[in-house]
Design an enzyme around this catalytic site. Sequence first.
Site, PDB file in Angstrom:
ATOM      1  N   THR A 125       0.819  -1.212   0.000  1.00 47.21           N
ATOM      2  CA  THR A 125       0.000   0.000   0.000  1.00 47.21           C
ATOM      3  C   THR A 125       0.853   1.261   0.000  1.00 47.21           C
ATOM      4  OG1 THR A 125      -1.541   1.318   1.343  1.00 47.21           O
ATOM      5  CG2 THR A 125      -0.126  -0.210   2.513  1.00 47.21           C
ATOM      6  N   GLU A 127       0.326   3.679   1.819  1.00 49.06           N
ATOM      7  CA  GLU A 127       0.444   4.145   3.201  1.00 49.06           C
ATOM      8  C   GLU A 127       1.807   3.797   3.800  1.00 49.06           C
ATOM      9  OE1 GLU A 127      -1.535   5.930   5.261  1.00 49.06           O
ATOM     10  OE2 GLU A 127      -3.088   6.266   3.739  1.00 49.06           O
ATOM     11  N   TYR A 149      -1.154   0.569  10.737  1.00 49.19           N
ATOM     12  CA  TYR A 149      -1.468  -0.109   9.480  1.00 49.19           C
ATOM     13  C   TYR A 149      -0.280  -0.051   8.525  1.00 49.19           C
ATOM     14  CZ  TYR A 149      -3.499  -0.675   4.792  1.00 49.19           C
ATOM     15  OH  TYR A 149      -3.745  -1.059   3.496  1.00 49.19           O
ATOM     16  N   LYS A 153       2.081  -3.164   7.143  1.00 49.77           N
ATOM     17  CA  LYS A 153       2.184  -3.423   5.710  1.00 49.77           C
ATOM     18  C   LYS A 153       3.641  -3.408   5.235  1.00 49.77           C
ATOM     19  CE  LYS A 153      -1.891  -4.163   3.814  1.00 49.77           C
ATOM     20  NZ  LYS A 153      -2.137  -5.303   2.908  1.00 49.77           N
TER      21      LYS A 153
END
Length: 337
Positions: A125, A127, A149, A153
């Site tokens: 991702t 992010e 998160y 990841k």
Amino acid sequence: MKKAFITGVTGQDGAYLAQLLLEKGYEVHGGVRRISHPELPRLEKLGVADKVHLHEFDLSDPYNIIRAVNAVQPDEFYNLAAQSFVGASWDLPIYTADVDAMGVVRILDALRTNSPKTRFYQASTSEMFGLVQEVPQLETTRLYPRSPYGVAKVYGHYITMNYRESFGMHASSGILFNHESPLRGKEFVTRKITLGLAALAHGGTDPIELGNMDARRDWGFAGDYVEGMWRMLQQDEADDYVLATNTTTTIRDFFTYAAEAMWMDLDWRGEGENETAIDRKTGKLVMRVNPKFYRPAEVDLLIGDPTKAKKKLGWTATVDIRQLAEMMAKSDYDALA
């Protein structure tokens, strides 16, 4: 006939990917947490719910993962399941780490020992870039996550790379920038906006409350992005790829485009916590900022460079941000009719 296994098959990406693979002639298997009561509205909306073979699947249980791998022996394995809401990761950091980080290595090790020829896709991702170190972001950009998160990841991303390089597995990661659709979960900001605007267009009176309106994201259409996932696993050699539109848009502008699709003409007033939006046609307050929706550590600017995916995969985004906002708003409006 090729066989594919999709974790997160009932989610936005899983549903679009299942549809794509079925169209390509695959036998599609999907993991769900409770097979006795699976939630299939997205698969049903795409008309493929009865074509996907469902398996009970838990990213926290290595033995359950091994059983699924042995039962299916898939040619391709797509790991799309995750605790994927950034805001919730602050409230559930340990659960997020277990699912989004450790879940990946559980799958990789199950494949390595039980189905080593299976090609693996990991959903990474944008992010992970967090406090961005360069603009635009590439496959080689330094990662600097700004949420539990994002941190989880990063582990999933690097352990995929590690298994590829250490064990010769065909394991690829797609660093996907924000990708939306009418199937997006209601907790995500784009869907929160289009649902709220659709309700207002139908006569509702509750304004939409949002956080940082200046946050910028690179938004694309989920249907385009699952095509990129599939293309990664068709390559002779595994690798990592950024999938993005290379265009960045503020939340404010996305809101404006969706509002225009709902026949509104917005008047933006104030700044920061005092910012509001009023529909000039009706005088109705349609948006106000609520500080409770600010993140503890904000990710201000995300914009991806998909040059590598374009050159090696022949992939490109086909839906622009205005088309995406209109698609989502009109879908929600029609659903409320």
